[in-house]
Design an enzyme around this catalytic site. Structure first.
Site, PDB file in Angstrom:
ATOM      1  N   ILE A  55      44.703  23.116   6.100  1.00 37.94           N
ATOM      2  CA  ILE A  55      45.801  22.197   5.824  1.00 37.94           C
ATOM      3  C   ILE A  55      46.847  21.906   6.662  1.00 37.94           C
ATOM      4  O   ILE A  55      47.168  22.992   7.455  1.00 37.94           O
ATOM      5  CB  ILE A  55      46.543  22.345   4.373  1.00 37.94           C
ATOM      6  CG1 ILE A  55      47.240  23.798   4.467  1.00 37.94           C
ATOM      7  CG2 ILE A  55      45.541  22.205   3.232  1.00 37.94           C
ATOM      8  CD1 ILE A  55      47.996  24.184   3.045  1.00 37.94           C
ATOM      9  N   ASP A  79      34.876  31.809  28.784  1.00 40.92           N
ATOM     10  CA  ASP A  79      34.687  32.534  27.758  1.00 40.92           C
ATOM     11  C   ASP A  79      34.501  33.672  28.023  1.00 40.92           C
ATOM     12  O   ASP A  79      33.360  34.636  28.276  1.00 40.92           O
ATOM     13  CB  ASP A  79      33.393  32.033  27.056  1.00 40.92           C
ATOM     14  CG  ASP A  79      33.615  30.486  26.438  1.00 40.92           C
ATOM     15  OD1 ASP A  79      34.845  30.379  26.268  1.00 40.92           O
ATOM     16  OD2 ASP A  79      32.608  29.930  26.310  1.00 40.92           O
ATOM     17  N   LYS A 132      39.454  24.815  17.215  1.00 40.49           N
ATOM     18  CA  LYS A 132      38.982  24.161  16.054  1.00 40.49           C
ATOM     19  C   LYS A 132      39.879  24.585  14.828  1.00 40.49           C
ATOM     20  O   LYS A 132      39.149  25.149  13.810  1.00 40.49           O
ATOM     21  CB  LYS A 132      37.525  24.865  16.161  1.00 40.49           C
ATOM     22  CG  LYS A 132      36.475  24.541  17.282  1.00 40.49           C
ATOM     23  CD  LYS A 132      35.118  24.888  17.200  1.00 40.49           C
ATOM     24  CE  LYS A 132      34.487  24.531  18.398  1.00 40.49           C
ATOM     25  NZ  LYS A 132      34.768  25.659  19.493  1.00 40.49           N
ATOM     26  N   ASP A 172      40.390  26.011  22.708  1.00 37.28           N
ATOM     27  CA  ASP A 172      39.392  25.430  21.809  1.00 37.28           C
ATOM     28  C   ASP A 172      39.412  26.166  20.571  1.00 37.28           C
ATOM     29  O   ASP A 172      38.454  26.720  20.155  1.00 37.28           O
ATOM     30  CB  ASP A 172      38.065  25.619  22.504  1.00 37.28           C
ATOM     31  CG  ASP A 172      36.836  24.862  21.753  1.00 37.28           C
ATOM     32  OD1 ASP A 172      37.064  24.147  20.893  1.00 37.28           O
ATOM     33  OD2 ASP A 172      35.831  25.156  22.530  1.00 37.28           O
ATOM     34  N   THR A 195      40.046  27.548  26.869  1.00 45.56           N
ATOM     35  CA  THR A 195      39.948  28.868  26.507  1.00 45.56           C
ATOM     36  C   THR A 195      39.805  29.271  24.881  1.00 45.56           C
ATOM     37  O   THR A 195      39.816  28.128  24.337  1.00 45.56           O
ATOM     38  CB  THR A 195      41.486  29.544  26.573  1.00 45.56           C
ATOM     39  OG1 THR A 195      42.352  28.801  26.188  1.00 45.56           O
ATOM     40  CG2 THR A 195      41.784  29.596  28.289  1.00 45.56           C
ATOM     41  N   HIS A 196      39.360  30.555  24.723  1.00 47.52           N
ATOM     42  CA  HIS A 196      39.447  31.018  23.173  1.00 47.52           C
ATOM     43  C   HIS A 196      39.986  32.197  23.233  1.00 47.52           C
ATOM     44  O   HIS A 196      39.661  33.291  23.565  1.00 47.52           O
ATOM     45  CB  HIS A 196      37.912  31.392  22.758  1.00 47.52           C
ATOM     46  CG  HIS A 196      36.857  30.174  22.563  1.00 47.52           C
ATOM     47  ND1 HIS A 196      37.227  29.321  21.446  1.00 47.52           N
ATOM     48  CD2 HIS A 196      35.855  30.014  23.389  1.00 47.52           C
ATOM     49  CE1 HIS A 196      36.199  28.455  21.654  1.00 47.52           C
ATOM     50  NE2 HIS A 196      35.413  28.522  22.702  1.00 47.52           N
TER      51      HIS A 196
HETATM   52  P1  5BU Z   1      28.396  27.145  27.700  1.00 47.89           P
HETATM   53  O1  5BU Z   1      28.555  28.551  27.920  1.00 47.89           O
HETATM   54  O2  5BU Z   1      28.583  26.277  28.744  1.00 47.89           O
HETATM   55  O3  5BU Z   1      27.335  26.944  26.417  1.00 47.89           O
HETATM   56  O4  5BU Z   1      29.746  27.165  26.868  1.00 47.89           O
HETATM   57  C1  5BU Z   1      30.081  26.131  26.062  1.00 47.89           C
HETATM   58  C2  5BU Z   1      31.594  26.104  25.344  1.00 47.89           C
HETATM   59  O5  5BU Z   1      32.190  24.808  24.735  1.00 47.89           O
HETATM   60  C3  5BU Z   1      31.940  27.389  24.606  1.00 47.89           C
HETATM   61  O6  5BU Z   1      33.262  27.632  24.894  1.00 47.89           O
HETATM   62  C4  5BU Z   1      31.909  26.678  23.252  1.00 47.89           C
HETATM   63  O7  5BU Z   1      32.790  27.374  22.302  1.00 47.89           O
HETATM   64  C5  5BU Z   1      32.252  25.320  23.319  1.00 47.89           C
HETATM   65  N1  5BU Z   1      31.808  24.491  22.523  1.00 47.89           N
HETATM   66  C6  5BU Z   1      30.328  24.039  22.444  1.00 47.89           C
HETATM   67  O8  5BU Z   1      29.591  24.626  23.126  1.00 47.89           O
HETATM   68  N2  5BU Z   1      29.821  23.058  21.416  1.00 47.89           N
HETATM   69  C7  5BU Z   1      30.692  22.477  20.542  1.00 47.89           C
HETATM   70  O9  5BU Z   1      30.124  21.635  19.897  1.00 47.89           O
HETATM   71  C8  5BU Z   1      31.970  22.871  20.682  1.00 47.89           C
HETATM   72  C9  5BU Z   1      32.618  23.696  21.470  1.00 47.89           C
HETATM   73 BR1  5BU Z   1      33.156  21.661  19.708  1.00 47.89          BR
END
Ligand code: 5BU
Length: 264
Positions: free
Chosen positions: A97, A38, A93, A91, A61-62
């Protein structure tokens, strides 16, 4: 170690080819870590791949948080992740439709052309999965969908009946490789695993070796507990990229998750 020995019933029962690809990579690297990269710049993501790529199985990735995104530079990210033997996992999400989801797989980010895996909500019904599969078919690639059966954020609305309906959608589609589960709760994960059975993967965000709470409602559990409760991949972001020593951190998450798999 041979993948069928490490993964047991999961290896034998999961049907999606990418689940086997992941299980094989996990055995090579002795790690169940999926890196949540991220970061807002391509340079930052490239450096992270270089540093910890040997210890993580997939790059999550996002793309829409990357400043000055362009396909040419992104191609370098994709190339270096592949060179490190990682799967590419956007990711995104998806939640629309089917027809729109299919179109959204193209566009500026052209996710269908490089992502092996994507996340999707199930809120719009089963056709979103068909739309995603159609998009990969359009470019003659095979991809897998992870449906959000649970989330890690506090106060989320994915309650048990929603989870169950999500699993029904997943069971009906060969394109659903598995589900996102809540890595911060061993009990929720055990419940999810008992309903999912052995035939699909459960991947879990919300894991951290030291913190219990993240910013803005993120919740954390211990990676080993998540794996012992039925998770097949731990999704780790800040635990690695915010660490003062990302390489050591990645090694620790790898050995914690791999040890738990062998114990399981
Ligand atoms: P962290 O920095 O380890 O908290 O990041 C968690 C990643 O997982 C982050 O990229 C979120 O978009 C992703 N994520 C999440 O944290 N919780 C969820 O329920 C989902 C995705 Br679906």
């Amino acid at each position: 170690m041979k993948a069928e020995d490490a993964w047991g019933a999961r290896w034998a029962n999961c049907a999606h080819p990418l689940s086997h690809e992941f299980m094989r990579i996990a055995c090579d690297k002795e790690s169940l870590v999926v890196l949540a990269a991220d970061l807002p710049t391509i340079g930052g993501i490239m450096q992270l791949i270089e540093d910890v790529g040997d210890h993580v199985c997939a790059l999550k990735t996002h793309v829409d948080m990357v400043e000055e995104f362009n396909m040419e530079d992104w191609g370098r990210v994709v190339e270096s992740a592949r060179a490190k033997g990682m799967l590419l996992f956007e990711d995104r999400k998806f939640a629309d439709i089917g027809r729109v989801a299919q179109t959204q797989m193209g566009g500026l980010y052209d996710i269908r052309s490089w992502a092996d895996l994507v996340t999707s909500h199930s809120v719009s019904g089963p056709d979103v999965v068909d739309g995603l599969a159609a998009a990969w078919e359009d470019v003659e690639r095979v991809g897998g969908v992870l449906l959000l059966a649970q989330m890690s954020s506090s106060g989320n609305l994915l309650e048990e009946p929603y989870t169950e309906s999500t699993l029904e959608i997943g069971r009906a589609s060969p394109h659903v490789m598995g589900y996102i589960g809540n890595g911060s709760s061993g009990s929720e994960l055990k419940m999810l695993r008992s309903k999912v059975g052995e035939g699909r993967m459960i991947w879990t965000p919300g894991v951290n070796l030291s913190a219990e709470e993240g910013v803005l409602g993120q919740r954390y559990g211990h990676p080993a507990e998540a794996v012992l409760s039925g998770s097949d991949a731990i999704i780790v972001g800040s635990g690695i990229h915010k660490s003062e020593d990302p390489i050591s951190a990645a090694r620790e998450y790898a050995s914690s998750s791999w040890g738990a798999l062998l114990e399981r």
